[in-house]
Design a protein around this motif. Structure first.
Motif, PDB file in Angstrom:
ATOM      1  N   VAL A  86       0.880  -1.187   0.077  1.00 18.60           N
ATOM      2  CA  VAL A  86       0.000  -0.056   0.016  1.00 18.60           C
ATOM      3  C   VAL A  86       0.853   1.268  -0.040  1.00 18.60           C
ATOM      4  CG1 VAL A  86      -1.751   1.316   1.173  1.00 18.60           C
ATOM      5  CG2 VAL A  86      -1.983  -1.136   1.250  1.00 18.60           C
ATOM      6  N   ALA A  87       1.948   1.251   0.763  1.00 22.20           N
ATOM      7  CA  ALA A  87       2.903   2.413   0.963  1.00 22.20           C
ATOM      8  C   ALA A  87       3.433   2.525  -0.450  1.00 22.20           C
ATOM      9  CB  ALA A  87       4.046   2.088   1.876  1.00 22.20           C
ATOM     10  N   GLU A  88       3.948   1.567  -1.321  1.00 21.19           N
ATOM     11  CA  GLU A  88       4.493   1.673  -2.406  1.00 21.19           C
ATOM     12  C   GLU A  88       3.449   2.308  -3.414  1.00 21.19           C
ATOM     13  OE1 GLU A  88       6.112  -2.269  -2.952  1.00 21.19           O
ATOM     14  OE2 GLU A  88       7.869  -1.988  -1.432  1.00 21.19           O
ATOM     15  N   ARG A  89       2.302   1.889  -3.441  1.00 22.57           N
ATOM     16  CA  ARG A  89       1.311   2.360  -4.379  1.00 22.57           C
ATOM     17  C   ARG A  89       1.199   3.944  -4.136  1.00 22.57           C
ATOM     18  NH1 ARG A  89      -3.336  -2.278  -5.641  1.00 22.57           N
ATOM     19  NH2 ARG A  89      -1.701  -3.818  -6.129  1.00 22.57           N
ATOM     20  N   ILE A  90       0.990   4.266  -3.011  1.00 25.48           N
ATOM     21  CA  ILE A  90       0.949   5.587  -2.509  1.00 25.48           C
ATOM     22  C   ILE A  90       2.229   6.527  -3.121  1.00 25.48           C
ATOM     23  CG2 ILE A  90       0.792   7.319  -0.621  1.00 25.48           C
ATOM     24  CD1 ILE A  90      -0.761   5.202   1.049  1.00 25.48           C
ATOM     25  N   ALA A  91       3.248   5.920  -2.765  1.00 22.97           N
ATOM     26  CA  ALA A  91       4.261   6.724  -3.067  1.00 22.97           C
ATOM     27  C   ALA A  91       4.451   6.826  -4.705  1.00 22.97           C
ATOM     28  CB  ALA A  91       5.762   5.581  -2.680  1.00 22.97           C
ATOM     29  N   ALA A  92       3.860   6.288  -5.606  1.00 23.65           N
ATOM     30  CA  ALA A  92       3.777   6.183  -7.009  1.00 23.65           C
ATOM     31  C   ALA A  92       2.939   7.312  -7.509  1.00 23.65           C
ATOM     32  CB  ALA A  92       3.472   4.874  -7.535  1.00 23.65           C
ATOM     33  N   LEU A  93       2.077   7.996  -6.589  1.00 25.34           N
ATOM     34  CA  LEU A  93       1.332   8.919  -6.787  1.00 25.34           C
ATOM     35  C   LEU A  93       1.765  10.413  -7.115  1.00 25.34           C
ATOM     36  CD1 LEU A  93      -1.639   8.465  -4.243  1.00 25.34           C
ATOM     37  CD2 LEU A  93      -1.649   7.754  -6.824  1.00 25.34           C
ATOM     38  N   GLU A  94       1.434  10.920  -8.237  1.00 30.55           N
ATOM     39  CA  GLU A  94       1.932  12.339  -8.541  1.00 30.55           C
ATOM     40  C   GLU A  94       1.739  12.968  -7.314  1.00 30.55           C
ATOM     41  OE1 GLU A  94       1.651  15.711 -11.801  1.00 30.55           O
ATOM     42  OE2 GLU A  94       0.827  13.713 -12.347  1.00 30.55           O
ATOM     43  N   GLY A  95       2.582  13.874  -6.977  1.00 31.22           N
ATOM     44  CA  GLY A  95       2.316  14.966  -5.874  1.00 31.22           C
ATOM     45  C   GLY A  95       2.807  14.247  -4.445  1.00 31.22           C
ATOM     46  N   GLY A 104       2.232   3.750  15.994  1.00 30.97           N
ATOM     47  CA  GLY A 104       1.301   4.722  16.923  1.00 30.97           C
ATOM     48  C   GLY A 104       0.073   4.259  16.413  1.00 30.97           C
ATOM     49  N   GLU A 105      -1.026   5.503  16.553  1.00 31.60           N
ATOM     50  CA  GLU A 105      -2.521   5.178  16.124  1.00 31.60           C
ATOM     51  C   GLU A 105      -2.648   5.277  14.667  1.00 31.60           C
ATOM     52  OE1 GLU A 105      -6.350   8.287  16.924  1.00 31.60           O
ATOM     53  OE2 GLU A 105      -4.699   8.508  18.117  1.00 31.60           O
ATOM     54  N   TRP A 106      -1.926   5.663  13.857  1.00 29.75           N
ATOM     55  CA  TRP A 106      -1.846   5.878  12.510  1.00 29.75           C
ATOM     56  C   TRP A 106      -0.936   4.952  11.920  1.00 29.75           C
ATOM     57  CZ3 TRP A 106      -5.913   8.282  10.264  1.00 29.75           C
ATOM     58  CH2 TRP A 106      -6.760   8.946  11.141  1.00 29.75           C
ATOM     59  N   ASP A 107      -0.788   4.616  10.623  1.00 26.79           N
ATOM     60  CA  ASP A 107      -0.018   3.664  10.125  1.00 26.79           C
ATOM     61  C   ASP A 107       0.781   4.204   9.200  1.00 26.79           C
ATOM     62  OD1 ASP A 107      -1.139   1.131  11.387  1.00 26.79           O
ATOM     63  OD2 ASP A 107      -2.999   1.619  10.324  1.00 26.79           O
ATOM     64  N   LEU A 108       0.347   5.332   8.551  1.00 23.01           N
ATOM     65  CA  LEU A 108       1.222   5.769   7.115  1.00 23.01           C
ATOM     66  C   LEU A 108       1.326   7.528   7.408  1.00 23.01           C
ATOM     67  CD1 LEU A 108      -0.443   3.894   4.461  1.00 23.01           C
ATOM     68  CD2 LEU A 108       2.013   3.595   5.168  1.00 23.01           C
ATOM     69  N   LEU A 109       2.504   8.085   7.442  1.00 28.52           N
ATOM     70  CA  LEU A 109       2.540   9.495   7.122  1.00 28.52           C
ATOM     71  C   LEU A 109       3.112   9.884   5.657  1.00 28.52           C
ATOM     72  CD1 LEU A 109       2.982  12.244   8.356  1.00 28.52           C
ATOM     73  CD2 LEU A 109       4.947  11.661   9.169  1.00 28.52           C
ATOM     74  N   ILE A 110       2.222  10.650   5.116  1.00 30.04           N
ATOM     75  CA  ILE A 110       2.321  11.014   3.762  1.00 30.04           C
ATOM     76  C   ILE A 110       2.675  12.279   3.470  1.00 30.04           C
ATOM     77  CG2 ILE A 110       1.516  10.887   1.169  1.00 30.04           C
ATOM     78  CD1 ILE A 110      -0.329   8.659   3.283  1.00 30.04           C
ATOM     79  N   LYS A 111       3.762  12.715   2.908  1.00 30.80           N
ATOM     80  CA  LYS A 111       3.854  14.290   2.564  1.00 30.80           C
ATOM     81  C   LYS A 111       3.556  14.593   1.116  1.00 30.80           C
ATOM     82  CE  LYS A 111       7.832  17.579   2.903  1.00 30.80           C
ATOM     83  NZ  LYS A 111       9.096  17.997   2.876  1.00 30.80           N
ATOM     84  N   VAL A 112       2.695  15.269   0.877  1.00 33.15           N
ATOM     85  CA  VAL A 112       2.458  15.963  -0.496  1.00 33.15           C
ATOM     86  C   VAL A 112       2.533  17.458  -0.796  1.00 33.15           C
ATOM     87  CG1 VAL A 112       0.695  13.892  -0.607  1.00 33.15           C
ATOM     88  CG2 VAL A 112      -0.102  16.389  -0.049  1.00 33.15           C
ATOM     89  N   ARG A 113       2.736  17.733  -2.126  1.00 37.67           N
ATOM     90  CA  ARG A 113       2.915  19.122  -2.705  1.00 37.67           C
ATOM     91  C   ARG A 113       2.046  19.179  -3.657  1.00 37.67           C
ATOM     92  NH1 ARG A 113       7.602  21.352  -0.265  1.00 37.67           N
ATOM     93  NH2 ARG A 113       9.099  19.823   0.408  1.00 37.67           N
ATOM     94  N   ALA A 114       1.386  20.760  -3.671  1.00 41.10           N
ATOM     95  CA  ALA A 114       0.670  21.208  -4.842  1.00 41.10           C
ATOM     96  C   ALA A 114       0.548  22.367  -4.967  1.00 41.10           C
ATOM     97  CB  ALA A 114      -0.993  20.324  -4.547  1.00 41.10           C
ATOM     98  N   PRO A 115      -0.252  22.800  -5.857  1.00 35.53           N
ATOM     99  CA  PRO A 115      -0.371  24.424  -6.092  1.00 35.53           C
ATOM    100  C   PRO A 115      -1.190  25.075  -5.088  1.00 35.53           C
ATOM    101  CG  PRO A 115      -0.636  23.353  -7.999  1.00 35.53           C
ATOM    102  CD  PRO A 115      -0.645  22.290  -7.257  1.00 35.53           C
ATOM    103  N   SER A 116      -2.040  24.330  -4.656  1.00 37.17           N
ATOM    104  CA  SER A 116      -3.154  25.000  -3.588  1.00 37.17           C
ATOM    105  C   SER A 116      -3.637  23.922  -2.730  1.00 37.17           C
ATOM    106  CB  SER A 116      -4.322  25.512  -4.573  1.00 37.17           C
ATOM    107  OG  SER A 116      -5.068  24.556  -5.091  1.00 37.17           O
ATOM    108  N   SER A 117      -4.245  24.363  -1.550  1.00 38.82           N
ATOM    109  CA  SER A 117      -5.092  23.334  -0.800  1.00 38.82           C
ATOM    110  C   SER A 117      -6.162  22.583  -1.287  1.00 38.82           C
ATOM    111  CB  SER A 117      -5.605  23.896   0.726  1.00 38.82           C
ATOM    112  OG  SER A 117      -6.569  24.910   0.214  1.00 38.82           O
TER     113      SER A 117
END
Length: 150
Positions: A86-95, A104-117
């Motif tokens: 699942v993490a590898e599929r997420i990593a393949a997403l643009e952005g 901990g309580e969550w399983d994945l931490l993801i950092k994204v960048r985009a032009p706007s919220s």
């Protein structure tokens, strides 16, 4: 096996983190060691894997990617995929710039960048949540980046 780093290696790494394009003559002068020694030490640090690669730190605002967000996600074990898949599929997403499997309580931490919220929202709603194995998400948009290292 990596040999232990001495004070000169650590100073050299610090200088290269500040400016990986700095030439050997300048580094030699700053560190007070011969150019051949600087060259040898850089080569040794690369061969031993201490330096993985030389890279560029872009100005994301100038690339129209000035909005950074961090997303916490839960892994759905019933998906038939491993958490790593699942993490590898997420990593393949643009952005998507970083994906961490965390404790901990969550399983994945993801950092994204985009032009706007709004565009961050599209990444989350239209792409991230469509990945099999991604459960609940929480998105946090960064107001200001005070420190970010490569």
């Amino acid at each position: 096996m990596v040999t232990s780093l001495d004070a000169t290696d650590l100073r050299l790494l610090k200088e290269l983190k500040e400016n990986a394009r700095e030439n050997i003559a300048s580094l030699s002068k700053k560190l007070g060691i011969p150019r051949t020694t600087v060259h040898y030490r850089i080569k040794k640090l690369v061969e031993e894997g201490v330096i993985e690669k030389f890279t560029v730190k872009p100005n994301y605002k100038k690339l129209n990617l000035g909005t950074t967000a961090f997303i916490l996600a839960r892994y759905e074990p019933d998906s038939g995929l491993s958490q790593r898949e699942v993490a590898e599929r997420i990593a393949a997403l643009e952005g998507v710039y970083e994906v961490h499997i965390i404790a901990g309580e969550w399983d994945l931490l993801i950092k994204v960048r985009a032009p706007s919220s709004e565009e961050v929202g599209k990444i989350v709603v239209d792409r991230l949540r469509e990945i099999k194995g991604v459960g609940q998400t929480v998105t946090m948009v960064s107001f200001v980046t005070v420190k970010e290292e490569l």
